[in-house]
Design a protein around this motif. Sequence first.
Motif, PDB file in Angstrom:
ATOM      1  N   ILE A  54      58.414 -77.285   8.443  1.00  0.00           N
ATOM      2  CA  ILE A  54      57.654 -76.472   9.381  1.00  0.00           C
ATOM      3  C   ILE A  54      58.931 -76.450  10.352  1.00  0.00           C
ATOM      4  O   ILE A  54      59.216 -75.397  10.513  1.00  0.00           O
ATOM      5  N   ARG A  55      59.975 -77.784  10.402  1.00  0.00           N
ATOM      6  CA  ARG A  55      60.838 -77.728  12.018  1.00  0.00           C
ATOM      7  C   ARG A  55      61.833 -76.721  11.233  1.00  0.00           C
ATOM      8  O   ARG A  55      62.109 -76.439  11.754  1.00  0.00           O
ATOM      9  N   GLY A  56      61.780 -77.054  10.322  1.00  0.00           N
ATOM     10  CA  GLY A  56      63.235 -76.176   9.434  1.00  0.00           C
ATOM     11  C   GLY A  56      62.856 -74.369   9.392  1.00  0.00           C
ATOM     12  O   GLY A  56      63.927 -74.144  10.253  1.00  0.00           O
ATOM     13  N   ALA A  57      61.863 -73.858   9.112  1.00  0.00           N
ATOM     14  CA  ALA A  57      61.666 -72.988   9.455  1.00  0.00           C
ATOM     15  C   ALA A  57      61.038 -72.343  10.228  1.00  0.00           C
ATOM     16  O   ALA A  57      61.926 -71.339  10.701  1.00  0.00           O
ATOM     17  N   LEU A  58      60.918 -73.418  11.094  1.00  0.00           N
ATOM     18  CA  LEU A  58      60.950 -72.615  13.362  1.00  0.00           C
ATOM     19  C   LEU A  58      61.973 -72.662  13.298  1.00  0.00           C
ATOM     20  O   LEU A  58      62.913 -71.248  13.666  1.00  0.00           O
ATOM     21  N   ASP A  59      63.233 -73.473  12.985  1.00  0.00           N
ATOM     22  CA  ASP A  59      64.243 -73.384  13.474  1.00  0.00           C
ATOM     23  C   ASP A  59      65.002 -72.241  12.898  1.00  0.00           C
ATOM     24  O   ASP A  59      66.494 -71.201  13.539  1.00  0.00           O
TER      25      ASP A  59
END
Length: 90
Positions: A54-59
């Motif tokens: 999710i962190r990668g997706a939001l970034d």
Amino acid sequence: MPSVIDNRAEQQFTLEVSGETAVAAYQREGDVIVFTHTVVPPAIEGHGVGSKLIRGALDAARDQGLRVVPQCPFVAAYIQRHPEYADLLA
């Protein structure tokens, strides 16, 4: 740890760990990305894989100038726990 991949053809971010693939499905609507559901296989649960995904997706959403609608409860909870992503909310 492997990196998060945006599979635009399938409308999902993926993260492969130990031969298993975690998925964050989405729908793009103009400059809005709606996260619909997240799946982390049981074999890799509990190791921060979902959070990294999710962190990668939001970034990636931030890099693309997208607004985020977290229909998925996991994504909504992640944003709540990480207020640095609150500015992305549509």
